[in-house]
Scaffold this motif. Structure first.
Motif, mmCIF file in Angstrom:
data_model
loop_
_atom_site.group_PDB
_atom_site.id
_atom_site.type_symbol
_atom_site.label_atom_id
_atom_site.label_comp_id
_atom_site.label_asym_id
_atom_site.label_seq_id
_atom_site.Cartn_x
_atom_site.Cartn_y
_atom_site.Cartn_z
ATOM 1 N N ASP A 141 -6.748 -12.043 2.727
ATOM 2 C CA ASP A 141 -7.547 -11.576 3.852
ATOM 3 C C ASP A 141 -6.713 -10.611 4.683
ATOM 4 N N LEU A 142 -6.971 -9.311 4.536
ATOM 5 C CA LEU A 142 -6.171 -8.293 5.187
ATOM 6 C C LEU A 142 -6.223 -8.407 6.708
ATOM 7 N N ASP A 195 1.965 -0.226 15.632
ATOM 8 C CA ASP A 195 1.835 0.962 14.794
ATOM 9 C C ASP A 195 1.426 0.534 13.381
ATOM 10 N N ILE A 196 0.117 0.552 13.127
ATOM 11 C CA ILE A 196 -0.430 0.077 11.852
ATOM 12 C C ILE A 196 -1.362 1.140 11.282
ATOM 13 N N GLU A 197 -1.151 1.484 10.021
ATOM 14 C CA GLU A 197 -2.021 2.424 9.302
ATOM 15 C C GLU A 197 -2.863 1.639 8.316
ATOM 16 N N TYR A 198 -4.104 2.045 8.158
ATOM 17 C CA TYR A 198 -4.991 1.427 7.173
ATOM 18 C C TYR A 198 -5.395 2.477 6.149
ATOM 19 N N GLU A 199 -5.485 2.049 4.894
ATOM 20 C CA GLU A 199 -5.906 2.972 3.840
ATOM 21 C C GLU A 199 -6.499 2.185 2.679
ATOM 22 N N ARG A 200 -7.442 2.797 2.026
ATOM 23 C CA ARG A 200 -8.021 2.255 0.799
ATOM 24 C C ARG A 200 -7.468 3.098 -0.344
ATOM 25 N N VAL A 201 -6.789 2.460 -1.290
ATOM 26 C CA VAL A 201 -6.162 3.161 -2.411
ATOM 27 C C VAL A 201 -6.932 2.790 -3.678
ATOM 28 N N VAL A 241 -6.837 -1.442 -4.051
ATOM 29 C CA VAL A 241 -6.452 -2.217 -2.869
ATOM 30 C C VAL A 241 -6.831 -1.515 -1.567
ATOM 31 N N SER A 242 -6.999 -2.330 -0.543
ATOM 32 C CA SER A 242 -6.995 -1.872 0.845
ATOM 33 C C SER A 242 -5.648 -2.293 1.387
ATOM 34 N N VAL A 243 -5.002 -1.387 2.114
ATOM 35 C CA VAL A 243 -3.672 -1.695 2.630
ATOM 36 C C VAL A 243 -3.599 -1.494 4.132
ATOM 37 N N ALA A 244 -2.714 -2.246 4.731
ATOM 38 C CA ALA A 244 -2.317 -2.053 6.120
ATOM 39 C C ALA A 244 -0.809 -1.891 6.085
ATOM 40 N N ILE A 245 -0.340 -0.794 6.652
ATOM 41 C CA ILE A 245 1.094 -0.524 6.672
ATOM 42 C C ILE A 245 1.597 -0.716 8.089
ATOM 43 N N LEU A 298 0.762 -4.630 3.592
ATOM 44 C CA LEU A 298 -0.087 -5.765 3.248
ATOM 45 C C LEU A 298 -1.205 -5.242 2.351
ATOM 46 N N MET A 299 -1.443 -5.906 1.224
ATOM 47 C CA MET A 299 -2.422 -5.424 0.245
ATOM 48 C C MET A 299 -3.482 -6.476 -0.037
ATOM 49 N N GLU A 300 -4.741 -6.065 0.037
ATOM 50 C CA GLU A 300 -5.882 -6.924 -0.283
ATOM 51 C C GLU A 300 -6.658 -6.253 -1.413
ATOM 52 N N PRO A 301 -7.037 -7.008 -2.454
ATOM 53 C CA PRO A 301 -7.798 -6.398 -3.551
ATOM 54 C C PRO A 301 -9.182 -5.953 -3.086
ATOM 55 N N ILE A 302 -9.677 -4.860 -3.699
ATOM 56 C CA ILE A 302 -11.019 -4.386 -3.352
ATOM 57 C C ILE A 302 -12.030 -4.628 -4.467
ATOM 58 N N GLY A 303 -11.623 -5.296 -5.505
ATOM 59 C CA GLY A 303 -12.554 -5.610 -6.588
ATOM 60 C C GLY A 303 -11.937 -6.582 -7.564
ATOM 61 N N ASP A 304 -12.766 -7.107 -8.448
ATOM 62 C CA ASP A 304 -12.296 -8.097 -9.419
ATOM 63 C C ASP A 304 -11.333 -7.521 -10.449
ATOM 64 N N SER A 305 -11.360 -6.199 -10.655
ATOM 65 C CA SER A 305 -10.460 -5.605 -11.646
ATOM 66 C C SER A 305 -9.127 -5.171 -11.038
ATOM 67 N N SER A 306 -8.951 -5.392 -9.741
ATOM 68 C CA SER A 306 -7.708 -5.023 -9.071
ATOM 69 C C SER A 306 -6.537 -5.843 -9.605
ATOM 70 N N PRO A 307 -5.409 -5.181 -9.902
ATOM 71 C CA PRO A 307 -4.220 -5.938 -10.304
ATOM 72 C C PRO A 307 -3.791 -6.953 -9.234
ATOM 73 N N ILE A 308 -4.063 -6.644 -7.964
ATOM 74 C CA ILE A 308 -3.692 -7.569 -6.888
ATOM 75 C C ILE A 308 -4.583 -8.804 -6.924
ATOM 76 N N LYS A 309 -5.835 -8.648 -7.296
ATOM 77 C CA LYS A 309 -6.741 -9.806 -7.455
ATOM 78 C C LYS A 309 -6.171 -10.753 -8.511
ATOM 79 N N LYS A 310 -5.742 -10.174 -9.624
ATOM 80 C CA LYS A 310 -5.167 -10.976 -10.712
ATOM 81 C C LYS A 310 -3.866 -11.638 -10.267
#
Length: 131
Positions: A12-13, A28-34, A39-43, A53-65
């Motif tokens: 949970d990002l 000082d936090i940046e947000y981006e969807r890669v 992933v969605s990230v917060a830097i 910080l990385m949160e998966p954006i779909g079931d095929s995301s390596p971070i989800k796995k």
């Protein structure tokens, strides 16, 4: 080369940003969807580095796995280099294995990942920031 950031996989990002920003007193936090990495990230920008910080954006995301297999936690360390292509060539000639080719990353960077078996179980990212 220098350490660019430490990446942490989270479920949970929004919750993770709240926890880390409160703990570290970071505004000082940046947000981006890669999309290329799924992933969605917060830097979080610290005085001497960054936490991603990385949160998966779909079931095929390596971070989800990763999260399904290991749960939330340290995912990789990123090493900044100016000549990413020459570093990849040099490291490959030394026997280092990579996970894929150099590709676009967050904030206009070019990235590739070093296979954990080449670094005693640690996943590392090489990244080059745009000039």
């Amino acid at each position: 080369m220098k350490i660019d950031h430490i990446a942490i996989a989270v479920d949970d990002l929004k919750e993770a940003v709240q926890t880390y920003s409160t703990l570290l007193q970071v505004d000082d936090i940046e947000y981006e969807r890669v999309e290329s990495e799924g992933v969605s990230v917060a830097i979080l920008h610290l005085e001497n580095g960054r936490i991603e910080l990385m949160e998966p954006i779909g079931d095929s995301s390596p971070i989800k796995k990763f999260l399904e297999k290991k749960g939330p936690g340290l995912h990789h360390i990123a090493l900044e280099t100016e000549g990413i292509d020459s570093q990849v060539s040099r490291m490959t000639s030394c026997g280092i294995r990579f996970l894929g080719e150099v590709r676009p990353g967050s904030a206009g960077t070019r990235v590739t990942f070093i296979h954990p078996k080449s670094l005693h179980g640690v996943l590392a990212e090489l990244c080059a920031h745009p000039k």
